[in-house]
Write a protein that holds these residues in place. Structure first.
Motif, PDB file in Angstrom:
ATOM      1  N   ARG A  15      -1.110  -9.569  -3.609  1.00 59.78           N
ATOM      2  CA  ARG A  15      -0.936 -10.304  -2.754  1.00 59.78           C
ATOM      3  C   ARG A  15       0.730 -10.201  -2.282  1.00 59.78           C
ATOM      4  O   ARG A  15       1.058 -10.520  -1.119  1.00 59.78           O
ATOM      5  CB  ARG A  15      -1.127 -11.909  -3.209  1.00 59.78           C
ATOM      6  CG  ARG A  15      -2.094 -12.329  -3.485  1.00 59.78           C
ATOM      7  CD  ARG A  15      -2.412 -13.905  -3.645  1.00 59.78           C
ATOM      8  NE  ARG A  15      -3.760 -14.121  -3.985  1.00 59.78           N
ATOM      9  CZ  ARG A  15      -3.784 -14.658  -5.272  1.00 59.78           C
ATOM     10  NH1 ARG A  15      -2.842 -14.884  -6.053  1.00 59.78           N
ATOM     11  NH2 ARG A  15      -5.160 -14.965  -5.918  1.00 59.78           N
ATOM     12  N   TRP A  16       1.430  -9.759  -3.275  1.00 61.39           N
ATOM     13  CA  TRP A  16       2.760  -9.255  -3.004  1.00 61.39           C
ATOM     14  C   TRP A  16       3.158  -8.104  -1.939  1.00 61.39           C
ATOM     15  O   TRP A  16       3.459  -7.959  -0.978  1.00 61.39           O
ATOM     16  CB  TRP A  16       3.616  -9.143  -4.368  1.00 61.39           C
ATOM     17  CG  TRP A  16       4.847  -8.235  -4.213  1.00 61.39           C
ATOM     18  CD1 TRP A  16       5.921  -8.760  -3.729  1.00 61.39           C
ATOM     19  CD2 TRP A  16       5.185  -7.220  -4.931  1.00 61.39           C
ATOM     20  NE1 TRP A  16       6.826  -7.708  -3.967  1.00 61.39           N
ATOM     21  CE2 TRP A  16       6.505  -6.834  -4.767  1.00 61.39           C
ATOM     22  CE3 TRP A  16       4.399  -6.266  -6.051  1.00 61.39           C
ATOM     23  CZ2 TRP A  16       7.079  -5.574  -5.221  1.00 61.39           C
ATOM     24  CZ3 TRP A  16       5.002  -5.415  -6.629  1.00 61.39           C
ATOM     25  CH2 TRP A  16       6.169  -4.972  -6.375  1.00 61.39           C
ATOM     26  N   ARG A  17       2.127  -6.992  -2.515  1.00 59.59           N
ATOM     27  CA  ARG A  17       2.240  -5.466  -1.922  1.00 59.59           C
ATOM     28  C   ARG A  17       0.789  -5.133  -1.801  1.00 59.59           C
ATOM     29  O   ARG A  17       0.110  -5.006  -2.639  1.00 59.59           O
ATOM     30  CB  ARG A  17       3.114  -4.742  -2.687  1.00 59.59           C
ATOM     31  CG  ARG A  17       4.346  -4.897  -2.726  1.00 59.59           C
ATOM     32  CD  ARG A  17       5.099  -3.506  -2.542  1.00 59.59           C
ATOM     33  NE  ARG A  17       6.650  -3.825  -2.248  1.00 59.59           N
ATOM     34  CZ  ARG A  17       7.629  -3.216  -2.908  1.00 59.59           C
ATOM     35  NH1 ARG A  17       7.315  -1.979  -3.785  1.00 59.59           N
ATOM     36  NH2 ARG A  17       8.795  -3.441  -2.728  1.00 59.59           N
ATOM     37  N   THR A  18       0.669  -4.506  -0.654  1.00 59.90           N
ATOM     38  CA  THR A  18      -0.542  -3.985  -0.005  1.00 59.90           C
ATOM     39  C   THR A  18      -0.965  -2.672  -0.692  1.00 59.90           C
ATOM     40  O   THR A  18      -1.976  -2.193  -0.629  1.00 59.90           O
ATOM     41  CB  THR A  18      -0.636  -3.696   1.582  1.00 59.90           C
ATOM     42  OG1 THR A  18       0.405  -2.991   2.001  1.00 59.90           O
ATOM     43  CG2 THR A  18      -0.559  -5.117   2.234  1.00 59.90           C
ATOM     44  N   THR A  19       0.190  -2.126  -1.427  1.00 61.12           N
ATOM     45  CA  THR A  19      -0.163  -0.925  -2.140  1.00 61.12           C
ATOM     46  C   THR A  19      -0.782  -1.253  -3.444  1.00 61.12           C
ATOM     47  O   THR A  19      -1.110  -0.332  -4.287  1.00 61.12           O
ATOM     48  CB  THR A  19       1.292  -0.363  -2.392  1.00 61.12           C
ATOM     49  OG1 THR A  19       2.174  -1.077  -2.894  1.00 61.12           O
ATOM     50  CG2 THR A  19       1.719   0.377  -1.210  1.00 61.12           C
ATOM     51  N   PHE A  20      -1.137  -2.518  -3.855  1.00 61.79           N
ATOM     52  CA  PHE A  20      -1.821  -2.695  -4.987  1.00 61.79           C
ATOM     53  C   PHE A  20      -2.972  -3.463  -4.355  1.00 61.79           C
ATOM     54  O   PHE A  20      -3.088  -4.046  -3.577  1.00 61.79           O
ATOM     55  CB  PHE A  20      -1.065  -3.932  -5.860  1.00 61.79           C
ATOM     56  CG  PHE A  20       0.036  -3.613  -6.437  1.00 61.79           C
ATOM     57  CD1 PHE A  20      -0.208  -3.286  -7.790  1.00 61.79           C
ATOM     58  CD2 PHE A  20       1.258  -3.150  -6.076  1.00 61.79           C
ATOM     59  CE1 PHE A  20       1.032  -2.585  -8.640  1.00 61.79           C
ATOM     60  CE2 PHE A  20       2.387  -2.838  -6.964  1.00 61.79           C
ATOM     61  CZ  PHE A  20       2.241  -2.275  -8.025  1.00 61.79           C
TER      62      PHE A  20
END
Length: 179
Positions: free
Chosen positions: A11-16
């Motif tokens: 939810r914080w970063r789209t790389t996860f």
């Protein structure tokens, strides 16, 4: 890929991505009879012009703990190889990566204020929801650089920030997030 979420990093970063999302991707590769190749073999075949149809390569740009926890078992289950780029410095210093954990903490603390005094920064730092917190991260990185902070000291700074923002830092450490 960069990382698989141990909690809410997706939810914080789209790389996860979530482990379930990653598993579904592996299922698609298996059902579609893709040939998942090791990176070096795929590059060699590409150069030779012998790369097969439906070839795929799986890479992880960050060798986080989440790879070991989730991706590696799933890759073994499917028999797929992967290339992992591992930061050896953080293998020796098993703390969350400082700039990333700061960014994560500021995201989790959105809407709150952080007292700058304990960090020798003037005033209060407002963490506006939806704002780009990178300039604030940069201020803390510069402060840590000027202080010549050890990895342990950087981790203590992150723990103090988390405490001020009401974020459970012991949970971050227990889950090995961003490590």
């Amino acid at each position: 890929y960069h990382g698989l979420a141990l909690k809410d990093e997706h939810r914080w970063r789209t790389t996860f991505v979530t482990p379930a999302f990653f598993r579904r991707r592996l299922e698609i590769l298996a059902r579609g009879h893709y040939r998942v190749l090791p990176l070096d073999q795929a590059l060699r075949m590409l150069g030779e012009g012998t790369l097969p149809r439906k070839a795929a390569v799986i890479t992880f740009d960050d060798g986080f703990y989440d790879f070991h926890r989730f991706a590696y078992p799933d890759l073994r289950k499917f028999g797929f190889p992967a290339t992992v780029y591992q930061t050896t410095w953080y293998s020796d210093h098993q703390y969350p990566i400082f700039n990333l954990v700061l960014s994560y903490l500021f995201w989790r603390g959105s809407g709150r204020r952080l007292a700058g005094g304990p960090f020798e920064l003037p005033g209060e730092i407002e963490l506006s929801p939806g704002a780009d917190h990178q300039p604030i991260v940069n201020r803390f990185l510069e402060m840590a650089r000027l202080r010549a902070c050890t990895p342990e000291a950087r981790n203590e700074i992150a723990a103090e920030i988390a405490a001020q923002l009401g974020v459970d830092y012991p949970e971050i450490m227990r889950l090995r997030m961003l490590q």
